[in-house]
Write an enzyme that holds these catalytic residues in place. Structure first.
Site, short mmCIF file in Angstrom:
data_model
loop_
_atom_site.label_atom_id
_atom_site.label_comp_id
_atom_site.label_asym_id
_atom_site.label_seq_id
_atom_site.Cartn_x
_atom_site.Cartn_y
_atom_site.Cartn_z
N THR A 151 0.89 -1.15 0.00
CA THR A 151 0.00 0.00 0.00
C THR A 151 0.93 1.20 0.00
O THR A 151 2.11 1.05 0.28
CB THR A 151 -0.83 -0.05 1.31
OG1 THR A 151 -1.71 -1.15 1.27
CG2 THR A 151 -1.64 1.20 1.55
N ARG A 179 -14.24 -6.60 -1.73
CA ARG A 179 -13.52 -6.59 -0.45
C ARG A 179 -12.89 -5.20 -0.22
O ARG A 179 -12.33 -4.61 -1.12
CB ARG A 179 -12.44 -7.67 -0.50
CG ARG A 179 -11.52 -7.72 0.72
CD ARG A 179 -10.23 -6.97 0.48
NE ARG A 179 -9.32 -7.09 1.61
CZ ARG A 179 -8.25 -6.33 1.78
NH1 ARG A 179 -7.95 -5.43 0.87
NH2 ARG A 179 -7.47 -6.48 2.82
N VAL A 180 -13.04 -4.69 1.00
CA VAL A 180 -12.43 -3.41 1.37
C VAL A 180 -11.51 -3.65 2.55
O VAL A 180 -11.91 -4.30 3.53
CB VAL A 180 -13.51 -2.37 1.75
CG1 VAL A 180 -12.85 -1.08 2.23
CG2 VAL A 180 -14.42 -2.09 0.55
N GLY A 181 -10.27 -3.15 2.47
CA GLY A 181 -9.31 -3.33 3.55
C GLY A 181 -9.30 -2.15 4.50
O GLY A 181 -10.28 -1.42 4.64
N ASP A 182 -8.16 -1.96 5.14
CA ASP A 182 -8.02 -0.91 6.16
C ASP A 182 -7.81 0.48 5.57
O ASP A 182 -8.08 1.48 6.24
CB ASP A 182 -6.80 -1.24 7.04
CG ASP A 182 -5.52 -1.31 6.20
OD1 ASP A 182 -5.45 -2.18 5.30
OD2 ASP A 182 -4.62 -0.48 6.41
N GLY A 203 -0.16 -3.26 5.18
CA GLY A 203 -0.07 -4.63 5.67
C GLY A 203 -1.36 -5.38 5.48
O GLY A 203 -2.16 -5.06 4.58
N GLY A 205 -4.82 -6.04 5.69
CA GLY A 205 -5.89 -5.09 5.97
C GLY A 205 -6.91 -5.57 6.97
O GLY A 205 -7.39 -4.78 7.80
N1 GLY Z 1 -3.46 -2.80 3.57
C1 GLY Z 1 -4.11 -2.83 2.34
C2 GLY Z 1 -5.22 -3.77 2.27
O1 GLY Z 1 -5.25 -4.73 3.05
O2 GLY Z 1 -6.10 -3.59 1.45
#
Ligand code: GLY
Length: 287
Positions: A151, A179-182, A203, A205
């Site tokens: 990222t 899917r959505v991460g952090d 990292g 997410g």
């Molecule tokens: N850290 C980015 C993600 O997991 O989408």
């Protein structure tokens, strides 16, 4: 505190970096930090510096964000980004966007708007309404599906003492569509608050979101120094068997960088010092 001291740190992802990408990522981080330095040195805002630095990283195909984004399980690119103004606590974020080369630009345009997060077609329609150029075709994956979970991100403090943070990603390769991460979630992949500091993460997410990792780092920043606050990622990530990397700065502009991933491309520079960039960081590497 308007003491005139500025600082900036950028990262290009916490992961095992393929050898062919190590130099490009280190150089790309250095170039993004330099672009931010030029803004901050002439009295520009922390917000402008983090947006500009992250746009540069999104434009660089060496990084998993914007043009360099990886493919999901359907072979498509879906990108997330978030940005926060520590002076006002305004947040702008987008998730699952497919047509925007610079997701952070749209997130930035949302800062003074009521929504914190817009998703997919809604985010793209908002971008269009603000005159932000949309691609006619979806952004195509720049690299074959891999296991990288990198990222990009940036934190900055300006001469007025305001801080800002931004994070942008192409997500994790091969994950489910939608899917959505952090990265677009405040308190998870980024946070900024004047008087405390600013943080951006990279990292795994899901683990970062479960642990509210940016919020934990901010809480640590309230009571400890920048180096100790960066180390606050280690126990939560070890508990979940996950990897992460963090860049942060405190209210004075002291910088912290830490990772439990094999590598973490990053760079930083502060008023009165030469820039530093690396792909592996020990605690004493940050002055
Ligand atoms: N850290 C980015 C993600 O997991 O989408």
């Amino acid at each position: 505190m308007a003491d005139g001291r500025w600082a900036i740190a950028v990262h290009g992802g916490a992961c095992r970096i393929p050898s062919a990408l190590q130099a490009p990522r280190r150089e790309g981080c250095a170039a993004a930090a330099e672009a931010g330095r030029m803004i901050l040195e002439r009295g520009g805002s922390a917000l402008e510096a983090v947006k500009t630095a992250v746009c540069l990283l999104e434009d660089d195909p060496a990084f998993n964000a914007g043009r360099g984004s990886v493919a999901n399980a359907d072979g498509e690119v879906e990108m997330d980004a978030g940005i926060m103004d520590g002076a006002t606590l305004d947040v702008g974020a987008v998730a699952c966007v497919r047509f925007l080369y610079n997701p952070v630009e749209t997130a930035h345009a949302m800062l003074r708007e009521p929504p914190v997060l817009l998703v997919g077609a809604g985010a793209e329609a908002f971008a269009s309404s603000r005159g932000i150029a949309e691609a006619r075709e979806p952004v195509r994956p720049a690299t074959p599906c891999g296991s990288d979970h990198d990222t990009v991100g940036c934190v900055a403090r300006d001469r007025e003492g305001h801080v800002a943070a931004a994070t942008s990603t192409g997500g994790l390769a091969g994950t489910l569509a939608g899917r959505v991460g952090d990265a677009p979630l405040p308190g998870c992949g980024f946070y900024a608050e004047d008087g405390i500091g600013a943080v951006s993460l990279s990292g795994d997410g899901e683990a970062i979101a479960r642990m509210l990792l940016a919020a934990r780092v901010m809480r640590a920043l309230e009571t400890t120094g920048a180096k100790a606050a960066a180390a606050a990622i280690f126990d939560p990530m070890a508990r979940l068997g996950a990897e992460a990397g963090v860049i942060l700065l405190d209210r004075e502009g002291a910088i912290g960088i830490a990772h439990n991933s094999p590598q973490f491309a990053a760079a930083y520079v502060r008023e009165g010092m030469d820039p530093v960039s690396a792909i592996v960081w020990e605690q004493d590497d940050v002055r």
